[in-house]
Design a protein around this motif. Structure first.
Motif, PDB file in Angstrom:
ATOM      1  N   HIS A 189      41.183 118.992  44.743  1.00  0.00           N
ATOM      2  CA  HIS A 189      40.252 118.194  44.054  1.00  0.00           C
ATOM      3  C   HIS A 189      39.045 119.199  43.538  1.00  0.00           C
ATOM      4  O   HIS A 189      38.451 119.651  44.422  1.00  0.00           O
ATOM      5  N   PHE A 190      38.574 118.984  42.178  1.00  0.00           N
ATOM      6  CA  PHE A 190      37.073 119.842  41.787  1.00  0.00           C
ATOM      7  C   PHE A 190      36.379 118.578  41.282  1.00  0.00           C
ATOM      8  O   PHE A 190      36.336 118.057  40.258  1.00  0.00           O
ATOM      9  N   PRO A 191      35.677 117.917  42.060  1.00  0.00           N
ATOM     10  CA  PRO A 191      34.886 116.644  42.176  1.00  0.00           C
ATOM     11  C   PRO A 191      34.057 116.572  40.716  1.00  0.00           C
ATOM     12  O   PRO A 191      33.989 115.244  39.967  1.00  0.00           O
ATOM     13  N   HIS A 192      33.512 117.892  40.543  1.00  0.00           N
ATOM     14  CA  HIS A 192      32.451 117.445  39.348  1.00  0.00           C
ATOM     15  C   HIS A 192      33.085 118.257  38.077  1.00  0.00           C
ATOM     16  O   HIS A 192      32.197 118.530  37.147  1.00  0.00           O
ATOM     17  N   MET A 193      34.298 118.372  37.865  1.00  0.00           N
ATOM     18  CA  MET A 193      35.029 119.006  36.853  1.00  0.00           C
ATOM     19  C   MET A 193      34.606 118.206  35.539  1.00  0.00           C
ATOM     20  O   MET A 193      34.318 118.915  34.580  1.00  0.00           O
ATOM     21  N   ALA A 194      34.448 116.850  35.388  1.00  0.00           N
ATOM     22  CA  ALA A 194      34.316 115.988  34.043  1.00  0.00           C
ATOM     23  C   ALA A 194      32.958 116.476  33.736  1.00  0.00           C
ATOM     24  O   ALA A 194      32.493 116.028  32.638  1.00  0.00           O
ATOM     25  N   TYR A 195      32.008 116.925  34.565  1.00  0.00           N
ATOM     26  CA  TYR A 195      30.539 117.093  34.198  1.00  0.00           C
ATOM     27  C   TYR A 195      30.354 118.364  33.761  1.00  0.00           C
ATOM     28  O   TYR A 195      29.141 118.695  33.349  1.00  0.00           O
ATOM     29  N   ALA A 196      31.431 119.347  33.752  1.00  0.00           N
ATOM     30  CA  ALA A 196      30.986 120.606  33.387  1.00  0.00           C
ATOM     31  C   ALA A 196      30.616 121.003  32.045  1.00  0.00           C
ATOM     32  O   ALA A 196      29.710 121.688  32.017  1.00  0.00           O
ATOM     33  N   GLU A 197      31.500 120.397  31.103  1.00  0.00           N
ATOM     34  CA  GLU A 197      31.212 120.517  29.809  1.00  0.00           C
ATOM     35  C   GLU A 197      29.969 120.049  29.110  1.00  0.00           C
ATOM     36  O   GLU A 197      29.044 120.784  28.701  1.00  0.00           O
ATOM     37  N   PRO A 198      29.562 118.693  29.775  1.00  0.00           N
ATOM     38  CA  PRO A 198      28.119 118.148  29.193  1.00  0.00           C
ATOM     39  C   PRO A 198      26.947 119.225  29.815  1.00  0.00           C
ATOM     40  O   PRO A 198      26.025 119.806  29.138  1.00  0.00           O
ATOM     41  N   ALA A 199      27.114 119.448  31.096  1.00  0.00           N
ATOM     42  CA  ALA A 199      26.154 120.613  31.695  1.00  0.00           C
ATOM     43  C   ALA A 199      26.184 121.868  30.926  1.00  0.00           C
ATOM     44  O   ALA A 199      25.176 122.377  30.723  1.00  0.00           O
ATOM     45  N   TYR A 200      27.392 122.487  30.712  1.00  0.00           N
ATOM     46  CA  TYR A 200      27.243 123.593  29.923  1.00  0.00           C
ATOM     47  C   TYR A 200      26.534 123.691  28.615  1.00  0.00           C
ATOM     48  O   TYR A 200      25.934 124.668  28.350  1.00  0.00           O
ATOM     49  N   TYR A 201      26.964 122.552  28.072  1.00  0.00           N
ATOM     50  CA  TYR A 201      26.407 122.649  26.716  1.00  0.00           C
ATOM     51  C   TYR A 201      24.831 122.287  26.448  1.00  0.00           C
ATOM     52  O   TYR A 201      23.940 122.929  25.795  1.00  0.00           O
ATOM     53  N   LYS A 217      18.693 117.776  34.770  1.00  0.00           N
ATOM     54  CA  LYS A 217      19.885 117.118  35.320  1.00  0.00           C
ATOM     55  C   LYS A 217      20.947 118.198  35.250  1.00  0.00           C
ATOM     56  O   LYS A 217      21.688 118.261  36.223  1.00  0.00           O
ATOM     57  N   ALA A 218      21.207 118.934  34.295  1.00  0.00           N
ATOM     58  CA  ALA A 218      22.182 119.650  34.044  1.00  0.00           C
ATOM     59  C   ALA A 218      22.113 120.943  34.938  1.00  0.00           C
ATOM     60  O   ALA A 218      23.084 121.265  35.316  1.00  0.00           O
ATOM     61  N   GLN A 219      20.847 121.315  35.332  1.00  0.00           N
ATOM     62  CA  GLN A 219      20.803 122.411  36.357  1.00  0.00           C
ATOM     63  C   GLN A 219      21.241 121.965  37.595  1.00  0.00           C
ATOM     64  O   GLN A 219      21.702 122.614  38.590  1.00  0.00           O
ATOM     65  N   LYS A 220      21.235 120.500  37.896  1.00  0.00           N
ATOM     66  CA  LYS A 220      21.432 120.164  39.208  1.00  0.00           C
ATOM     67  C   LYS A 220      22.882 119.754  39.341  1.00  0.00           C
ATOM     68  O   LYS A 220      23.426 120.312  40.400  1.00  0.00           O
ATOM     69  N   VAL A 221      23.550 119.632  38.140  1.00  0.00           N
ATOM     70  CA  VAL A 221      25.031 119.372  38.185  1.00  0.00           C
ATOM     71  C   VAL A 221      25.573 120.821  38.465  1.00  0.00           C
ATOM     72  O   VAL A 221      26.619 121.068  38.835  1.00  0.00           O
ATOM     73  N   ARG A 222      24.838 121.743  37.711  1.00  0.00           N
ATOM     74  CA  ARG A 222      25.435 123.320  37.984  1.00  0.00           C
ATOM     75  C   ARG A 222      25.518 123.656  39.278  1.00  0.00           C
ATOM     76  O   ARG A 222      26.354 124.218  39.943  1.00  0.00           O
ATOM     77  N   THR A 223      24.390 123.351  40.119  1.00  0.00           N
ATOM     78  CA  THR A 223      24.247 123.310  41.621  1.00  0.00           C
ATOM     79  C   THR A 223      25.576 122.673  42.161  1.00  0.00           C
ATOM     80  O   THR A 223      26.371 123.348  43.101  1.00  0.00           O
ATOM     81  N   LEU A 224      25.992 121.619  41.618  1.00  0.00           N
ATOM     82  CA  LEU A 224      27.140 120.913  42.473  1.00  0.00           C
ATOM     83  C   LEU A 224      28.447 121.496  42.240  1.00  0.00           C
ATOM     84  O   LEU A 224      29.316 121.531  42.875  1.00  0.00           O
ATOM     85  N   ILE A 225      28.502 122.040  40.746  1.00  0.00           N
ATOM     86  CA  ILE A 225      29.799 122.655  40.604  1.00  0.00           C
ATOM     87  C   ILE A 225      29.920 124.179  41.338  1.00  0.00           C
ATOM     88  O   ILE A 225      30.851 124.365  41.824  1.00  0.00           O
ATOM     89  N   HIS A 226      28.660 124.643  41.399  1.00  0.00           N
ATOM     90  CA  HIS A 226      28.762 126.053  42.327  1.00  0.00           C
ATOM     91  C   HIS A 226      29.307 125.485  43.572  1.00  0.00           C
ATOM     92  O   HIS A 226      29.855 126.263  44.341  1.00  0.00           O
ATOM     93  N   GLU A 227      28.752 124.344  44.242  1.00  0.00           N
ATOM     94  CA  GLU A 227      29.110 123.897  45.639  1.00  0.00           C
ATOM     95  C   GLU A 227      30.609 123.545  45.612  1.00  0.00           C
ATOM     96  O   GLU A 227      31.375 123.901  46.606  1.00  0.00           O
TER      97      GLU A 227
END
Lengths: 97, 497
Positions: B309-321, B388-398
């Motif tokens: 599982h890649f838990p934060h996958m669904a949030y990658a695109e919004p964070a990216y944009y 918020k997006a920067q924090k999600v970036r951290t979670l994706i990194h993790e």
């Protein structure tokens, strides 16, 4: 959140962009769609999470304090839309024209 | 002879040149003929170098060689025709970024990769089309021209490095430079059946490369096969004091490791993770089928594949944009009509000049991203959107860090579908963004990733397999790609043009 015409107009002003009536209407629609999409992030709990600013650790590079010749002044100024000698020339900035 | 010169892989061509079985003039002539034959249908080049100058340059190299001067083993790309994406500076050539803003701009200097390319004695064939300032996924946002998919000219080549991908697929260059901030090398590579490789963030200097989103932008290549990409990486990687984000590492040495390695021994016991989230409903059945076939090939060779599982996958695109648009809004502020590029006519005061210049010189997609970026950076929205997006970036990194603790590489499709038709997604930003769904995560974390050809849909459109590795894990990424290519022949297929 609701993206209004006023919000988009204000943002466009900050960004030094002008939108005509038709473009403004189109942009409000696009922005609304994108903002609703990115608001999905609100579902993620992020209390205590550090914001990630950069993917790698940045390193400050120290250069020797020596003069280096890089670009040719004329080659660089030659790209300017308007110049006066070795200056960029622009329309009047201050005061009445 | 069977195979024409322009169909050969870079390394095969290189050997023929190094052994003296081919002259540089023959190679350049062959590619020029190919460009003349197909370019009206493909439309990759924004600027093609002058034919006479190219042939004269080739002749000079041949003459030097016949006099026995200059050790060509010191020039690893001696005589090989290369294409540059039009956001990379080549002194004296256009650098439009496919924008009206820079339509008449010619670069007064060389990017670091261009300097190294000249030292390696590669032949610069020209500048290649792209989405305007690399913002787009189909090369349709180019303000200058249309580039078509060589496999089917009703379809887009992908983007933003669409010209680079199409030029390699059509055999117009031996390889091409691209840039990848969210999939801009890998996605067009998948759509056009070539290899698209993005190294770790900072591996290759960005000096002289137009900035889109500075903490995402990565220089990489489009090639015929993974071994070519390894060879090229070794030449262009390494620290550059002109780029503060360049990694303080020695150049890589991947090619020699891969060249002599037995792919079966390498794959035996290799731990591969496949996130369920990469194979979900959004993936078209045909793409899914090709990717499962690729998994089967690797498993047969002894690799262990596990679904994870890649838990934060669904949030990658919004964070990216949010993040890339924020960085873009800042980077694009340099286009003000003062120092270079377009300036609006008949303006009385400076603010009108800024606004009119930007409004006339920039296209719709670029404006939309500047506005989204300015919005998410503005007071009142900064915390809710940008931070918020920067924090999600951290979670994706993790999420990635957890996977790479247990697995060597992460695999999946490069894109949810094969290439789409012109106009199909242009008016629907979210549908367009969806084609980058599986690629943006590597840029959020700065990781190396590659797309390799994995077969075709029933409509004859290429499908790409994506391989992602840990930070600095180019050897793993290219290693799996190369091993896969020794076991398959998808990368040998060529379009009929």
């Amino acid at each position: 959140m609701q993206v209004t015409r006023d919000t988009v107009k204000e943002i466009a002003d900050y960004a030094m962009l002008t939108l005509n009536e038709q473009e403004l209407e189109h942009m409000v629609r696009d922005m609304q769609e994108i903002v609703s999409f990115v608001e999905k992030l609100n579902e993620v709990p992020t209390d205590g999470v550090e914001p990630m600013i950069h993917p790698v650790k940045l390193m400050i590079v120290m250069h020797d304090d020596t003069v280096q010749r890089t670009e040719d002044l004329d080659a660089v100024l030659g790209q300017a839309p308007d110049r006066s000698g070795s200056y960029f020339q622009v329309p009047q900035v201050l005061g009445e024209s | 002879m069977g195979e024409a010169l322009y169909e050969k892989s870079l390394l095969v061509l290189r050997k023929l040149l190094q052994d003296g079985d081919l002259t540089v003039s023959e190679v350049v002539q062959s590619y020029l003929t190919r460009v003349r034959t197909v370019e009206t249908r493909v439309g990759s080049f924004i600027e093609l170098a002058e034919e006479e100058a190219l042939l004269q340059g080739a002749k000079t190299l041949d003459e030097r060689r016949s006099r026995g001067e200059g050790d060509i083993s010191h020039h690893p790309l001696y005589g090989l025709p290369v294409g540059m994406k039009d956001n990379i500076a080549v002194r004296g050539m256009r650098m439009t970024n496919a924008s009206r803003m820079l339509e008449h701009y010619r670069s007064p200097y060389d990017a670091t990769v261009t300097t190294r390319l000249r030292e390696a004695e590669g032949i610069i064939m020209g500048k290649l089309n792209m989405d305007e300032f690399a913002m787009g996924s189909s090369t349709e946002t180019s303000a200058l021209q249309t580039t078509r998919n060589p496999w089917h000219t009703d379809y887009v080549p992908g983007g933003s490095s669409g010209g680079s991908a199409a030029a390699v697929a059509a055999g117009e260059v031996a390889f091409a430079f691209g840039t990848d901030s969210g999939g801009s090398i890998r996605q067009p590579a998948a759509y056009t059946g070539v290899v698209g490789f993005k190294p770790t963030y900072g591996r290759i200097s960005r000096f002289g490369v137009a900035a889109f989103a500075s903490s995402f932008d990565t220089v990489g290549f489009l090639t015929r096969d993974a071994l070519d990409a390894a060879f090229i990486l070794d030449i262009f990687s390494g620290f550059d004091e002109k780029d503060t984000t360049s990694l303080p590492h020695e150049p890589t040495n991947v090619y020699h490791t891969l060249k002599d390695r037995d792919p079966d021994t390498f794959l035996k016991g290799l731990r591969i993770a496949v996130p369920h989230e990469f194979m979900g409903e959004v993936i078209s059945p045909e793409v899914k089928a090709r990717i499962e076939e690729a998994f089967h090939v690797l498993e047969q060779a002894g690799a262990h594949i596990e679904y994870v599982h890649f838990p934060h996958m669904a949030y990658a695109e919004p964070a990216y944009y949010i993040l890339t648009s924020a960085e873009a809004s800042s980077n694009m502020s340099r286009f003000d009509g003062v120092r270079y590029g377009y300036r609006a006519k008949d303006v009385e005061d400076i603010e009108t000049m800024f606004k009119k210049t930007r409004s006339e010189g920039l296209g719709w997609e670029v404006k939309r991203r500047i506005l989204l970026g300015t919005f998410s950076l503005s007071a009142g929205h900064y915390e809710a959107f940008y931070q918020k997006a920067q924090k999600v970036r951290t979670l994706i990194h993790e999420d990635f860090a957890r996977l790479f603790a247990d697995y060597d590489v992460v695999l999946g499709p490069t894109t949810p579908t094969a290439a789409f038709k012109f106009g199909e997604r242009l008016s629907d930003p979210l549908k367009m963004y969806e084609s980058d769904l599986l690629t943006v995560i590597a840029n959020l974390a700065g990781l190396p990733a590659i797309s390799v050809p994995a077969g075709f849909t029933s409509a004859g459109l290429p499908v790409g397999l994506q391989i992602m590795g840990p930070m600095l894990g180019e050897e793993e990424v290219l290693g799996v790609a190369h091993a896969y290519q020794t076991l398959t022949e998808h990368h040998l297929a060529r379009p009929t043009l």
